[in-house]
Design a protein around this motif. Sequence first.
Motif, mmCIF file in Angstrom:
data_model
loop_
_atom_site.group_PDB
_atom_site.id
_atom_site.type_symbol
_atom_site.label_atom_id
_atom_site.label_comp_id
_atom_site.label_asym_id
_atom_site.label_seq_id
_atom_site.Cartn_x
_atom_site.Cartn_y
_atom_site.Cartn_z
ATOM 1 N N SER A 1 0.808 -1.216 0.000
ATOM 2 C CA SER A 1 0.000 0.000 0.000
ATOM 3 C C SER A 1 0.841 1.266 0.000
ATOM 4 O O SER A 1 0.557 2.222 -0.739
ATOM 5 C CB SER A 1 -0.943 0.000 1.204
ATOM 6 N N HIS B 1 -6.479 0.652 -11.474
ATOM 7 C CA HIS B 1 -7.313 -0.535 -11.272
ATOM 8 C C HIS B 1 -6.409 -1.705 -10.889
ATOM 9 O O HIS B 1 -5.477 -2.046 -11.623
ATOM 10 C CB HIS B 1 -8.087 -0.888 -12.545
ATOM 11 N N PHE C 1 -6.769 -5.701 -9.413
ATOM 12 C CA PHE C 1 -7.583 -6.843 -9.016
ATOM 13 C C PHE C 1 -6.609 -7.957 -8.624
ATOM 14 O O PHE C 1 -6.064 -8.658 -9.481
ATOM 15 C CB PHE C 1 -8.501 -7.259 -10.159
ATOM 16 N N GLU D 1 -5.270 -9.778 -2.532
ATOM 17 C CA GLU D 1 -5.336 -9.211 -1.183
ATOM 18 C C GLU D 1 -6.760 -9.290 -0.624
ATOM 19 O O GLU D 1 -7.732 -9.485 -1.348
ATOM 20 C CB GLU D 1 -4.870 -7.752 -1.201
ATOM 21 N N LEU E 1 -10.317 -8.044 1.179
ATOM 22 C CA LEU E 1 -11.223 -6.949 0.871
ATOM 23 C C LEU E 1 -10.909 -5.720 1.727
ATOM 24 O O LEU E 1 -10.975 -4.587 1.241
ATOM 25 C CB LEU E 1 -12.675 -7.393 1.101
ATOM 26 N N CYS F 1 -7.839 -3.881 0.325
ATOM 27 C CA CYS F 1 -8.186 -3.219 -0.938
ATOM 28 C C CYS F 1 -9.004 -1.955 -0.694
ATOM 29 O O CYS F 1 -8.729 -0.892 -1.266
ATOM 30 C CB CYS F 1 -8.955 -4.182 -1.839
ATOM 31 N N LYS F 2 -10.013 -2.060 0.162
ATOM 32 C CA LYS F 2 -10.870 -0.903 0.429
ATOM 33 C C LYS F 2 -10.105 0.232 1.094
ATOM 34 O O LYS F 2 -10.282 1.405 0.745
ATOM 35 C CB LYS F 2 -12.057 -1.330 1.303
ATOM 36 N N GLN G 1 -7.901 1.912 -1.520
ATOM 37 C CA GLN G 1 -8.710 2.680 -2.463
ATOM 38 C C GLN G 1 -9.179 3.993 -1.842
ATOM 39 O O GLN G 1 -9.089 5.055 -2.466
ATOM 40 C CB GLN G 1 -9.915 1.846 -2.917
ATOM 41 N N ILE H 1 -9.790 -0.922 -6.517
ATOM 42 C CA ILE H 1 -8.883 -1.937 -5.966
ATOM 43 C C ILE H 1 -9.749 -2.973 -5.274
ATOM 44 O O ILE H 1 -10.453 -2.649 -4.304
ATOM 45 C CB ILE H 1 -7.865 -1.315 -5.004
ATOM 46 N N PHE H 2 -9.713 -4.213 -5.778
ATOM 47 C CA PHE H 2 -10.691 -5.209 -5.336
ATOM 48 C C PHE H 2 -10.115 -6.612 -5.503
ATOM 49 O O PHE H 2 -9.340 -6.867 -6.430
ATOM 50 C CB PHE H 2 -11.967 -5.061 -6.171
ATOM 51 N N PRO H 3 -10.480 -7.541 -4.607
ATOM 52 C CA PRO H 3 -10.010 -8.928 -4.750
ATOM 53 C C PRO H 3 -10.522 -9.544 -6.044
ATOM 54 O O PRO H 3 -11.728 -9.474 -6.336
ATOM 55 C CB PRO H 3 -10.607 -9.631 -3.522
#
Length: 706
Positions: A618, A635, A637, A640, A642, A645-646, A649, A667-669
């Motif tokens: 991060s 973006h 994917f 990592e 959730l 990622c959150k 983001q 940014i999302f699994p």
Amino acid sequence: QETVSEESEEESNGVNLMEFSDEILLHILSYVPCTDLVLNVRRTCRKLATLCLDKSLTHTVLLQKDYKVNKDKVKQLMRDIGKEIYQLNMAGCYWLPSATIDHVTRCKNLVKLNLSGCHVTSLRLSKMLSTLQHLRSLAIDVNPGFDASQLSSECKATLSRVSELKQTLYTPSYGVVPCCTSLEKLLLYFEILDRSREGFMLSGQLMVGESNVPHYQNLRIFYARLAPGYVNQEVVRLYLAVLSDRTPENLHAFLISAPGSFAETGATKNLLHSMARNVRLDALQLPKAWINGSGLLQHLKFNNPFYFSFSRCTLSGGHLIQRVINGGKDLKSLTSLNLSGCVHCLAPESLFRKAEDDIDSSILESLVVSCCNLRHLNLSAAHHHSSESIGNHLCQLLSRLKHLLSLALPVCSITDVAASVEKPPTTPNLVPQTFGRKVRIGVQTYPRNLAEQANQKLESSVFWALMGSLRFLETLEIIGSSFSSAMPRNEPAIRNSLPPCVRAQSVGDSEVAAISQLTYLQSLTLAQLPNILTGSGLVPIGLQCQHLRTLSLANLGMMGKVVYMSALMDMLKHCKCLRDLRLEQPYFCAGAQFFQALSHCSSLQRLCIVSRSGTLQSDAVMSFMANCLEVIMCHMFMGESLTVCKNLQQSIVRSFQAERPALNVVIFPLLHEDLTEVIRDVPMRHLDEITLFKSRVAEEPPNLWW
């Protein structure tokens, strides 16, 4: 004093920019964004104040990729030069609030207007179009809630004079098509989802009050592109129903791009038979089910065709030669040809042929001779294996197409036949292509410069010769014939991929290095090259291809380890013009070293990383975003959690959104069940151009829209 005198002497001997002629200065200023010209440059001196308002610079205003423009700049721009603007392109300006569109009403002389991707309600559209009496070309989105009954009579009067319409549909609707009674060009993009956000199934039936019939009597170009889903198919049939009753006499381009299965109906059969009787086409694309097994092509008549697409059709090479290019007759007018996924297009017959069998070089030779002016050619998603006949290799035949600007090939088509037969499997190919336990293997040190690559007998390969002959190629795609992205549209992430073609096993670092001969290369896609050992071929590309703007790499080398990371980082240090980077690779580690190398790409605007079991740091991402001021799309994917990622983001948005109005961060699994819900909120410009993987060569006719 000596220093001051030297500086003054240099100034006296130097060339003052203002001493150039007006013609030269206008040419230089044409490369500056219009917002900068009007709001900044013209305030520097009197001469530039006059030149920046020259008609050649204010006639056409392009804001579609001016990611720094905001609502205040648009307001001031329209106030200053609104009456001088005749063409305005705001496509993809998703970050501008809908109220910004109100300022377009100042452009009283507008002839062409592109608002695709902008937030426009029915009422706003009505108010704006009511003042644009000279408008002849329009591009808009039709979103849920659109109501044609809210359009005023003045708005409908303007629409009645529009001859070119591009309409992107996110809800079942005719949009403004029924109001456009003078249509000559109609482009339809169907992006309707089968389910609502609440999970309810949607219907393809049009809304109440949408019973008006489109007017196609003057239509010359009809184009429809469908996203996956049955609702899109239902709605496009309603648009086609009118065409089946009466085919426009002046129709010369009929194109329908539909993924998957799009069954033929009685109405579409009537339409095609009517076209065969009454029109002569210059461009054609049909769903595969409409062509496969039918004798349609032998009945259709062509005038001076410039575009053909038979993507994913079972068309054989024999039919291609006999029915499309008239037995090898002159087709110099054809500039774009899409045979992607057309697995038998280079074989005489398809009945008893396996997809992996050798091609018939005489068919390809007939194609090359007849279509000698091809600029865009797509042969991807198929096994085009050359035989051992000397001089008849696919690469050798394609080298005759000296006008090519974009080319897409399967990996197995570029291998030297002798090399693939004689060369024993290399160590990495003995490693199973799975996501299981990592296997440690020896990795050779990659050569650092082009001279060392040349020592590996590159010049003797057919692919090296092909790259040397296509000096002006701008777009190149080398994609494995069985490659499928881990992120398909509207579906969960793919967990398993098909193994690469056996012949692709001999395509590795040396072939990639051959691409460095393409001095004018702007876009490069490499996917599913299993024999990449170190990625050494990437480094000379970074050094030699200084115009490279778009780079997409996917599944290179062994799948359990990113073997090309070191070479990629070396390459990125030289990519000063790179704007878009897409990486798709399992176990990719987006750490401090990677982002430090990526920070050398000072022009980078969009970054997309897709990696199953991939990791990220991060703090490294935040540092990268702070250093690369032009980045407006990030973006990732990955593998990592959730929560990680959150948090990342939210941190990026909080830190950079204010100074970057167009910033879009996702940014999302990768394997999360809600991935499709996240994807649907991505702006269509980013989703279509970079986030989703696809072959883009000859995807549409050239210059379909401005």
